[in-house]
Motif scaffolding. Structure first.
Motif, mmCIF file in Angstrom:
data_model
loop_
_atom_site.group_PDB
_atom_site.id
_atom_site.type_symbol
_atom_site.label_atom_id
_atom_site.label_comp_id
_atom_site.label_asym_id
_atom_site.label_seq_id
_atom_site.Cartn_x
_atom_site.Cartn_y
_atom_site.Cartn_z
ATOM 1 N N THR A 1 34.172 47.946 34.344
ATOM 2 C CA THR A 1 33.199 48.234 35.403
ATOM 3 C C THR A 1 32.257 47.060 35.680
ATOM 4 O OG1 THR A 1 31.721 49.226 33.742
ATOM 5 C CG2 THR A 1 33.229 50.711 34.904
ATOM 6 N N GLU A 2 32.219 46.069 34.799
ATOM 7 C CA GLU A 2 31.276 44.951 34.961
ATOM 8 C C GLU A 2 31.733 43.965 36.026
ATOM 9 O OE1 GLU A 2 32.864 45.831 32.253
ATOM 10 O OE2 GLU A 2 31.746 45.442 30.405
ATOM 11 N N TYR A 3 33.028 43.982 36.354
ATOM 12 C CA TYR A 3 33.587 42.983 37.259
ATOM 13 C C TYR A 3 34.290 43.649 38.436
ATOM 14 C CZ TYR A 3 33.129 40.600 32.772
ATOM 15 O OH TYR A 3 32.663 40.119 31.578
ATOM 16 N N GLU A 4 34.362 42.900 39.526
ATOM 17 C CA GLU A 4 35.080 43.391 40.692
ATOM 18 C C GLU A 4 36.566 43.118 40.507
ATOM 19 O OE1 GLU A 4 35.329 42.612 45.523
ATOM 20 O OE2 GLU A 4 33.615 41.878 44.374
ATOM 21 N N VAL A 5 37.337 44.160 40.397
ATOM 22 C CA VAL A 5 38.780 44.046 40.181
ATOM 23 C C VAL A 5 39.505 44.486 41.446
ATOM 24 C CG1 VAL A 5 40.747 44.753 38.788
ATOM 25 C CG2 VAL A 5 38.501 44.466 37.710
ATOM 26 N N SER A 6 40.311 43.587 42.015
ATOM 27 C CA SER A 6 41.108 43.921 43.186
ATOM 28 C C SER A 6 42.552 44.140 42.731
ATOM 29 C CB SER A 6 41.022 42.800 44.228
ATOM 30 O OG SER A 6 41.452 41.558 43.687
ATOM 31 N N THR A 7 43.503 43.983 43.614
ATOM 32 C CA THR A 7 44.917 44.116 43.242
ATOM 33 C C THR A 7 45.717 42.986 43.885
ATOM 34 O OG1 THR A 7 45.360 45.593 45.128
ATOM 35 C CG2 THR A 7 44.823 46.622 43.005
ATOM 36 N N ILE A 8 46.897 42.745 43.339
ATOM 37 C CA ILE A 8 47.802 41.730 43.865
ATOM 38 C C ILE A 8 49.231 42.151 43.552
ATOM 39 C CG2 ILE A 8 47.805 40.317 41.769
ATOM 40 C CD1 ILE A 8 47.822 37.825 43.571
ATOM 41 N N SER A 9 50.152 41.780 44.391
ATOM 42 C CA SER A 9 51.556 42.094 44.146
ATOM 43 C C SER A 9 52.160 41.060 43.200
ATOM 44 C CB SER A 9 52.342 42.099 45.458
ATOM 45 O OG SER A 9 53.734 42.220 45.212
ATOM 46 N N ASP A 10 52.940 41.529 42.237
ATOM 47 C CA ASP A 10 53.646 40.591 41.359
ATOM 48 C C ASP A 10 55.105 40.434 41.801
ATOM 49 O OD1 ASP A 10 54.968 42.867 40.534
ATOM 50 O OD2 ASP A 10 54.398 42.716 38.426
ATOM 51 N N GLY A 11 55.388 40.922 43.005
ATOM 52 C CA GLY A 11 56.751 40.872 43.536
ATOM 53 C C GLY A 11 57.389 42.238 43.597
ATOM 54 N N THR A 12 57.088 43.044 42.574
ATOM 55 C CA THR A 12 57.627 44.403 42.504
ATOM 56 C C THR A 12 56.516 45.439 42.409
ATOM 57 O OG1 THR A 12 59.593 43.574 41.340
ATOM 58 C CG2 THR A 12 59.177 45.941 41.229
ATOM 59 N N ASN A 13 55.474 45.107 41.678
ATOM 60 C CA ASN A 13 54.392 46.045 41.401
ATOM 61 C C ASN A 13 53.064 45.512 41.937
ATOM 62 O OD1 ASN A 13 56.155 47.537 39.243
ATOM 63 N ND2 ASN A 13 56.115 45.408 38.586
ATOM 64 N N VAL A 14 52.134 46.432 42.126
ATOM 65 C CA VAL A 14 50.760 46.059 42.459
ATOM 66 C C VAL A 14 49.952 46.149 41.174
ATOM 67 C CG1 VAL A 14 48.696 46.653 43.773
ATOM 68 C CG2 VAL A 14 50.954 46.868 44.825
#
Length: 354
Positions: free
Chosen positions: A301-314
């Motif tokens: 919760t201390e940091y802003e975590v986004s998402t990214i694709s690794d090619g197959t998964n987010v």
């Protein structure tokens, strides 16, 4: 989470049994047994590095280990020396040792999917550190905003007058997932300012000596170019060295990243235009904190975590912001942060020029 709790329960039973068995023993022996039991309860983290040839990785290691220790975790550091097969063996070793988390600086972003899957099947937290691992569904990818790194390199060149110019790109390893991100950020800015990329070269395995060999073999093209983008400061070192031998150092803009000491020295001396400072301490400390939290099953919760694709998964993606460094803000960004000492950076600059 279940694995870590299981260790804690087992550790607690061990303490009780040891205490019962030790009732008639000396206090010194009892204290020793308690100490051993306490150590077995610590979170165990395995960390596999590409290599330590690049200056910054040693700093990443030291900061991560120190932060993890403060949080009550132990870290087993392994060096793969640029060998993908060796890195796979290290991950297997960590799995057999029953590590709670594995942190990987991947040599080849496409080659560790099966290794990561085996670790995750055993309930082990896996973190991709600074370099993404493709198609692996890691628990966290933590790095810098690599596209922004490329953007900063290019924009500094443009701000220094590079428009309608010719540029050579000497990038890092083609198996490093960060390389195309940096390249994309750089190319976008170059295109907007009508700069032509006259050639693109990749240094396999981040071998810096390949960059100087490129300069020697392509001196004619180099002389016609206005700027050279280097994948990192280690590559920039080889490039500037080769340019110096051709009496071109300082005449062609050179950009790098990592804010290595020698790069900072070259910037104040005038043979390198800029570098990108990536706050390694923040990255390594954050990674250690996140590793411990994920093992404990706690939310980040201390940091802003986004998402990214690794090619197959987010996958979850935690980005740390980089900073552009030139001669004009060297003191503010590098010296004031304590990353390098002023006397070291300005070692070769006469006092009257400061």
């Amino acid at each position: 989470m279940r694995r870590y709790k299981g260790k804690m329960i087992a550790g607690g039973l061990a303490v009780i049994l040891l205490a019962l068995c030790a009732m008639g023993c000396a206090k010194e022996s009892s204290d020793s047994e308690k100490s051993i039991s306490a150590d077995s309860d610590k979170i165990q983290i395995g960390m596999s590095f590409d290599s330590f040839l690049i200056e910054r990785w040693q700093r990443d290691r030291d900061v991560f280990v120190s932060m993890a220790k403060e949080l009550g975790a132990e870290v087993n550091v392994q060096n793969a020396n640029g060998d993908v097969a060796e890195q796979k063996k290290q991950v297997d070793y960590f799995i057999k040792k029953g590590m709670d988390a594995i942190v990987i600086v991947a040599i080849d972003s496409d080659s560790l999917r099966d290794s990561v899957k085996r670790a995750k099947d055993e309930g082990i937290v896996v973190i991709a550190y600074d370099r993404q691992i493709q198609n692996a569904d890691v628990d966290l990818y933590i790095s810098f905003d690599n596209e922004k790194v490329g953007t900063m390199m290019a924009q500094t060149m443009v701000d220094n007058g590079l428009v309608d110019g010719k540029v050579i790109m000497i990038c890092g390893s083609p198996t490093d997932s960060n390389v195309p991100l940096v390249e994309r950020g750089f190319r976008n800015v170059m295109a907007r300012n009508r700069n032509t990329i006259v050639d693109t070269f990749y240094a396999d395995g981040w071998q810096a000596e390949m960059a100087s060999e490129y300069i020697y073999k392509n001196t004619g093209l180099v002389r016609e170019s206005d700027a050279i983008m280097c994948g990192n400061d280690d590559i920039a070192s080889s490039v500037v060295r080769a340019l110096s031998e051709r009496r071109l150092a300082g005449k062609i803009m050179v950009a790098g990243q990592d804010a290595d000491l020698e790069a900072c020295q070259r910037i104040v001396e005038g043979t390198q235009l800029m570098t990108v400072y990536k706050p390694i301490e923040k990255l390594a400390q954050t990674a250690a904190i996140c590793a411990v939290k994920l093992v404990k099953g706690e939310e980040i919760t201390e940091y802003e975590v986004s998402t990214i694709s690794d090619g197959t998964n987010v996958v979850p993606y935690l980005k740390v912001e980089p900073a552009s460094v030139t001669k004009n803000n060297m003191d503010e960004v590098i010296i004031n942060s304590g990353f390098h000492l002023k006397e070291d950076i300005y070692l070769n600059v006469p006092e009257e020029n400061l």
